[in-house]
Design a protein around this motif. Structure first.
Motif: not given
Length: 410
Positions: A184-204
């Protein structure tokens, strides 16, 4: 006839129950490598279990799947959200729909779903073994009736006439090696459903502030999504971001999770209507201070944060607001750029895109096109949905189709 189901999650249980109910003479054994059954069902929806989505039209339901939607469209005609609701209702579990379409048991407890599945499996005569991992599947194609030999992690082996693989998704590509060995061929697993890290967020500093409706798009791409948005101490979360992360899963992976997102805090406004609105407000309330009078129903703290971004002096009134600050405020409201640098997994609801290539699976029966007698269901397939009960629906659908097909083909 021996049927072996590998994996004690939602898809595995549904497949085992469907098979045992449709063919009571079959011996159905469910193997789970850990000591826990239905662990994802238990934690889903904050312990309430988001069973499915209140969308009973297969063509529309299939549009909530970044991968696998096209192939699921037909499958949903056989067993979709309506059938899921009916299945649980027939077994004494009523589901309710929330305003956003998510469906939960009326008890608001995932244990209701877990208990139902365990009871139905027992009633149907499914034998359940925990601590039973499968290391290898060997296909024996000699003689009139091909069969499989399963090697367990304990060193024991089992013979099976048909096998359903419902081992779930995995972030590690090597976790699929045993399926690659079967061709069987496997489509490479990559993460889905995650939040965005914004270390320099002006609104943190505004962590915990949320808006019910914002638009997030990716600079230089056609990707965008609308929905509730939450500011966190690490960046941005909420359905708008999570759903966008699912649609852009492969792209974000390729970009090593470094890209620019543009946030539109007032998605119902165009530049023209926004400027007009600000002008009208300015004329109607010239003496009001800009920073302390939020517009568009935005939270006070967010509005202040956006006026600071636009470099609006704290005590300046609307009548005194310079054109350059008005322009900057328009930019902040319509296209606030944030530099995403990394991701954070959303609670325990880890979802991967990737898995068994759907071109090698008959989506009417979930049987492998390469190895007759081998079936797949759930997240082990290259199928994933956005948040809202869609991943469980794919598990119920593929599990039910596989279980029914295994039973009728015996």
């Amino acid at each position: 006839m021996n049927i072996v189901v590998i994996g004690g999650g939602a898809a595995g249980f549904f497949g085992a129950i469907a098979c045992a109910e449709a063919n009571p003479s079959a011996k159905v054994v469910l193997l789970e490598k850990t000591g826990k059954l239905l662990s994802k069902v238990r934690v889903s929806g904050g312990g309430r279990c988001n069973v499915t989505h209140h969308c009973f039209a297969p063509a529309i339901l299939s549009q909530f799947y970044p991968r696998g939607g096209k192939q699921l469209k037909e499958a949903f005609k056989s067993f979709g959200a309506r059938e899921t609701v009916a299945w649980f209702a027939q077994r004494g579990v009523q589901l309710k729909a929330e305003p956003d379409g998510r469906m939960f048991p009326v008890t608001d407890s995932s244990e209701t779903i877990v208990k139902c599945l365990l009871q139905e499996a027992q009633k149907a005569g499914v034998e359940i073994r925990t601590g039973a991992g499968v290391e290898r599947i060997e296909s024996v194609q000699t003689g009139a009736q091909p069969y499989f030999i399963l090697t367990l992690s304990s060193g024991d082996s089992m013979k099976a006439d048909k096998v359903l693989v419902s081992t779930g998704g995995s972030p590690k590509s090597q976790s699929y090696d045993w399926l690659r060995q079967l061709g069987h061929t496997i489509q490479a697993p990559v993460p889905s459903l995650f939040t965005f890290n914004v270390p320099s967020s002006p609104l943190k500093e505004l962590q915990g502030v949320s808006v019910p409706h914002a638009r997030v798009r990716i600079a230089g791409q056609k990707l965008e999504y609308e929905g509730p948005l939450l500011i966190t101490h690490w960046g941005y979360s909420g359905p708008a971001v999570l759903k966008l992360s699912a649609w852009g899963a492969r792209l974000f992976y390729e970009q090593k999770y470094t890209f620019t997102a543009l946030i539109q805090w007032v998605p119902d406004q165009t530049e023209e209507t926004l400027r007009e609105h600000l002008q009208q407000y300015r004329q109607a309330h010239p003496k009001k201070t800009v920073a302390s009078n939020p517009l568009f129903g935005l939270p006070q703290r967010l509005w202040q944060g956006l006026t600071q971004l636009a470099q609006v002096p704290e005590l300046v009134r609307w009548a005194e607001l310079p054109a350059k600050n008005t322009n900057k405020l328009v930019e902040a409201l319509l296209r606030m750029p944030v530099q995403v640098n990394g991701k954070t997994t959303f609670k325990e609801e880890f979802v991967t895109c990737g898995g068994v290539d759907l071109r090698q699976v008959n989506m009417k029966t979930m049987e492998s096109r390469l190895l007759p007698g081998l079936y797949f269901a759930g997240e082990v397939l290259d199928i994933d949905g956005i948040t809202g009960g869609f991943n469980f629906q794919a598990a119920w659908t593929t599990g039910h189709l596989a279980g029914t097909a295994m039973a009728t083909e015996l």
